[in-house]
Scaffold this motif. Structure first.
Motif, short mmCIF file in Angstrom:
data_model
loop_
_atom_site.label_atom_id
_atom_site.label_comp_id
_atom_site.label_asym_id
_atom_site.label_seq_id
_atom_site.Cartn_x
_atom_site.Cartn_y
_atom_site.Cartn_z
N ASN B 85 0.83 -1.20 0.00
CA ASN B 85 0.00 0.00 0.00
C ASN B 85 0.86 1.26 0.00
O ASN B 85 0.56 2.22 -0.71
CB ASN B 85 -0.95 -0.01 1.20
CG ASN B 85 -2.13 -0.94 0.98
OD1 ASN B 85 -2.97 -0.68 0.13
ND2 ASN B 85 -2.17 -2.04 1.73
N GLY B 86 1.96 1.21 0.77
CA GLY B 86 2.89 2.34 0.76
C GLY B 86 3.47 2.59 -0.63
O GLY B 86 3.60 3.74 -1.07
N ALA B 87 3.81 1.50 -1.34
CA ALA B 87 4.35 1.64 -2.69
C ALA B 87 3.38 2.41 -3.58
O ALA B 87 3.77 3.36 -4.27
CB ALA B 87 4.60 0.24 -3.28
N LEU B 88 2.12 2.01 -3.54
CA LEU B 88 1.13 2.65 -4.40
C LEU B 88 0.84 4.08 -3.95
O LEU B 88 0.66 4.98 -4.77
CB LEU B 88 -0.15 1.82 -4.43
CG LEU B 88 -0.02 0.49 -5.19
CD1 LEU B 88 -1.26 -0.37 -4.99
CD2 LEU B 88 0.19 0.77 -6.68
N VAL B 89 0.80 4.30 -2.63
CA VAL B 89 0.59 5.66 -2.12
C VAL B 89 1.70 6.58 -2.62
O VAL B 89 1.45 7.70 -3.07
CB VAL B 89 0.54 5.65 -0.57
CG1 VAL B 89 0.76 7.05 -0.01
CG2 VAL B 89 -0.78 5.08 -0.08
N GLY B 90 2.94 6.08 -2.56
CA GLY B 90 4.08 6.88 -3.01
C GLY B 90 3.93 7.30 -4.46
O GLY B 90 4.06 8.49 -4.81
N ILE B 91 3.66 6.32 -5.33
CA ILE B 91 3.53 6.65 -6.75
C ILE B 91 2.34 7.58 -6.97
O ILE B 91 2.43 8.58 -7.68
CB ILE B 91 3.35 5.37 -7.61
CG1 ILE B 91 4.55 4.44 -7.41
CG2 ILE B 91 3.23 5.74 -9.08
CD1 ILE B 91 4.45 3.16 -8.23
N ALA B 92 1.20 7.26 -6.36
CA ALA B 92 -0.02 8.03 -6.62
C ALA B 92 0.15 9.49 -6.24
O ALA B 92 -0.19 10.39 -7.00
CB ALA B 92 -1.20 7.42 -5.84
N LEU B 93 0.71 9.75 -5.05
CA LEU B 93 0.83 11.14 -4.61
C LEU B 93 1.76 11.92 -5.53
O LEU B 93 1.50 13.08 -5.84
CB LEU B 93 1.29 11.21 -3.16
CG LEU B 93 0.29 10.73 -2.11
CD1 LEU B 93 0.78 11.05 -0.70
CD2 LEU B 93 -1.09 11.35 -2.31
N LEU B 94 2.84 11.28 -5.98
CA LEU B 94 3.78 12.02 -6.83
C LEU B 94 3.37 11.99 -8.30
O LEU B 94 3.92 12.73 -9.13
CB LEU B 94 5.20 11.48 -6.64
CG LEU B 94 5.72 11.75 -5.23
CD1 LEU B 94 7.10 11.15 -5.04
CD2 LEU B 94 5.76 13.26 -4.94
N TYR B 95 2.40 11.16 -8.64
CA TYR B 95 1.82 11.21 -9.98
C TYR B 95 0.91 12.43 -10.09
O TYR B 95 0.87 13.10 -11.10
CB TYR B 95 1.01 9.93 -10.21
CG TYR B 95 0.44 9.76 -11.60
CD1 TYR B 95 1.26 9.40 -12.67
CD2 TYR B 95 -0.92 9.94 -11.85
CE1 TYR B 95 0.75 9.22 -13.94
CE2 TYR B 95 -1.44 9.77 -13.12
CZ TYR B 95 -0.60 9.41 -14.17
OH TYR B 95 -1.12 9.24 -15.43
N PHE B 96 0.23 12.75 -9.00
CA PHE B 96 -0.76 13.83 -9.04
C PHE B 96 -0.25 15.14 -8.43
O PHE B 96 -0.86 16.19 -8.60
CB PHE B 96 -2.05 13.40 -8.32
CG PHE B 96 -2.76 12.27 -9.02
CD1 PHE B 96 -3.27 12.44 -10.31
CD2 PHE B 96 -2.94 11.03 -8.42
CE1 PHE B 96 -3.92 11.41 -10.97
CE2 PHE B 96 -3.60 10.00 -9.08
CZ PHE B 96 -4.09 10.19 -10.36
N LEU B 97 0.88 15.10 -7.67
CA LEU B 97 1.40 16.31 -7.03
C LEU B 97 2.83 16.59 -7.47
O LEU B 97 3.63 15.67 -7.65
CB LEU B 97 1.39 16.15 -5.50
CG LEU B 97 0.05 15.94 -4.82
CD1 LEU B 97 0.24 15.80 -3.32
CD2 LEU B 97 -0.90 17.08 -5.15
#
Lengths: 324, 324, 324
Positions: B85-97
């Motif tokens: 979950n941390g892996a995906l959170v990391g990518i998602a936040l920096l994909y959108f921010l």
């Protein structure tokens, strides 16, 4: 072949038993494990619209067949527990979508999914002995209808609410005796999305055949919904159309005739739940406005869940032994 | 140091074990407790973007470390359950921010929170032996991204959907064989937010190394998603980009290779779930449109939860003994 | 009549016991089973507004009486567990709605419903020994307030957020020491919807009387919320008004002084939860913007639920024996 007070006997031959199961499925929409009630509900729908009659039948049959294919417990299938959500899904999707062949295929998939949801909620809620009610119908219908905003080959009938932001309401129109009387019967009809007084009367008759308590509760519930909505200043056309009646009618049946035994505390409790359902209907309708989606029977589901879950902490409310 | 079929042995020395745990965490994004799969997934991400490769690593490391600091069970940590979950959170936040230092700090807090959510859901769902899946990622990412509408120092990359009200869709663009083929591999890539065919192929290879059943299920799932979306009239660019593939691919892996043993009923069940996931993706995307938020893997999570919860009531579906 | 450290003794005569119960109900808004704290909270509210003081009293009395009428367990009633949600419902509805006689009737029904919800959640969450917190208040208030978009006889005071679509934020205003200091005390005041420094100070005094740990946690939590919001670029007027303080203050009380025993890991855990609450408040505020609804204490409820549910999987966190 033996007829019992609620329909065919358990050991009826296969094709007849399936018909009986489908009719009980239609009956369970108003929490009645009763094939005669289901037959009268079906007659009421067909009186108003052949399309919706067929949709209800297809949905119930698909829902029930899915459960049989997956090996669900016979006695639960036989009570119509895997049919009623499919029935409502079928009507709802074809109420809001043009009945193209693709839309009928959409109904079949959705009705099958509603059976999976039913099994999922029955398992999840068994922890608290809480019922799934029409939650599978509500969730399946909302997700499948919302999907049409991405799928260009499914066309809306234009009956869906317009997506918009909630605004302050104005009192609109004059409520008369005719408003309340029509609201009372339309409130029953709207349980199956039907806006016809004859249909509403046939539904009432179906309830009467199955349970006098359910019949009285449904009429009182629909009427109470109209009254509360009037008192708080809801729009007259909506009250007349039964929009404020169908959820309270279902709540009244559930709290007043199914999940608690008759007592003074139970009556007050059912009345509070019925009033709350009217408010929650208004609240959820507003909450779904930005999505252009209807509240369906979600207010009934949410209120009855909470009032049933609270039951064990309130000893003044007695759970029914063997009653209807 | 001993290599097993899924990575390092349990008793590997500390720093190596931690590396192995992080790789398994990346593998668990597609439900594979397999360090080699995780390594290939990581290679696939780095091939497409160093930024997202680093984000995935940081997220996995923070998630895993949080679990270790709080004393979580070694064997669960070791399977990568507190990393994916941390892996995906990391990518998602920096994909959108925008990847400012503040945004990286935001990622660290969010990844730590995703581990708490994982533990919370593991505890809550243990009542029904249901899996948490990527729900911690979905909830954490949505709440942290929504928060940026209040926090002026975090800037969107402009990739987030524009907030608006859902409207009726039109069929848009012409779907060809190339659309479906690209959609198939992009569908795998999008599981980690990557829109590259090479990356998608590396992900497929990772699955193949770990489990042939998972590999086949993922490809079939992504393809089925594209087909269903095409049939219902979804926009061609979205199908080509894999938007309709990543959730069905995950559902197919879960229902087709992890939670049920192979049988005819299971295959039908997995197919129904995969089709439903495609519809639910469209529905949730529309539902999140007023918030300008993406559906992420919520459709996969919701459908698999319901289909797994329903399992015990459907005896025709067999739960797997010891298989992969 | 015997006074104990937390109020009247259990066996106090009926009318006095009822008064004590109501005061404990007010105390429980900040998780304090302490009549003196409740009295100071009430004094703080009345200092700022007689209307809200009366609303809190009516809500608490209705909530408590509903529980008594339904036969709820004496000791739970006596701890004020069926009063605090009613107190908040009363204030919230009259904060956002014109105090007409109809609105007061609305408050009575809503407060009674909040008690049913409390019992429902106590039953549902007993499976995991998780607390209901102020979830009944949040759900009841949101549904009843949303309903006003359909009910023309209930008029908004104009304090509700304007319905709109979330947009990117800009840094707004200059945060100074005065901002943070006012935010600190207003953050406490906002727990009861009061924007007054004196009221905030009286609330702090109430906490101090009941528990030094809760007092320190609340101040630290409110301050941390203001700091985090400042760091991430929230608007200065909102920070000054305490908008970013009241949820973190409650989370800090819950995680820092009620549900976990003091330890290094617990302190880190409570700090993470407090920071997360600030972010979740921003996220939920944005999510509710299309509905024009406030987040109320939902961020506190969601974060504490998840952090408490995760507890059993994190052995470094110790649950308290008998402490305050």
């Amino acid at each position: 072949m033996k007829l019992t007070a609620t329909g065919l006997a358990q050991n009826a031959p296969a094709p007849l038993a399936f018909t009986d199961t489908v009719l009980r499925g239609l009956g369970q929409v108003m929490l009645q494990d009763n094939a005669y009630a289901g037959l009268l509900f079906l007659a009421g729908i067909f009186w108003n619209s052949r399309l919706f009659g067929c949709a209800a039948l297809v949905g119930t049959i698909v829902g029930t067949t899915t459960a049989l294919m997956m090996g669900a417990a016979r006695d639960q299938v036989r009570q119509g527990l895997f049919g009623f959500n499919g029935a409502l899904v079928g009507i709802a999707l074809l109420y809001f979508l043009d009945p193209s062949p693709l839309a009928w295929g959409f109904v079949v998939v959705a009705a099958a999914c509603s059976t999976v949801l039913m099994a999922a909620l029955m398992n999840a809620f068994s922890t608290w002995k809480a019922p799934a009610l029409t939650a599978p119908f509500v969730l399946t219908s909302l997700l499948f209808l919302l999907a049409c905003a991405r799928f260009g080959r499914l066309h809306s009938t234009g009956v869906l609410p317009t997506a918009g932001l909630p605004r302050a309401a104005e009192v609109e129109g004059l409520v008369t005796g005719a408003t309340l009387l029509q609201g009372l019967f339309n409130g029953l009809g709207q349980i199956f999305f039907q806006g016809s007084l004859v249909t509403g009367a046939l539904f009432a008759l179906g309830l009467l055949v199955s349970s006098r308590k359910a019949f009285a509760a449904a009429l009182l519930g629909s009427f109470a919904g109209a009254l509360v909505a009037w008192g708080l200043g809801a729009a007259e056309p909506a009250i007349r159309a039964g929009a404020y009646g169908f959820n309270p009618a279902l709540t009244a049946i559930a709290l007043g005739s199914v999940f608690f035994a008759a007592s003074r505390a139970s009556a007050i409790y059912a009345a509070l739940g019925t009033i709350a359902t009217t408010v929650v209907f208004a609240g959820l309708s507003a909450a779904l406005e930005p999505l252009g989606m209807p509240a369906l029977t979600a207010p009934f589901v949410i209120v009855v869940w909470l009032f049933v879950l609270a039951g064990p902490l309130f000893p003044k409310l007695k759970t029914p032994g063997t009653s209807t």
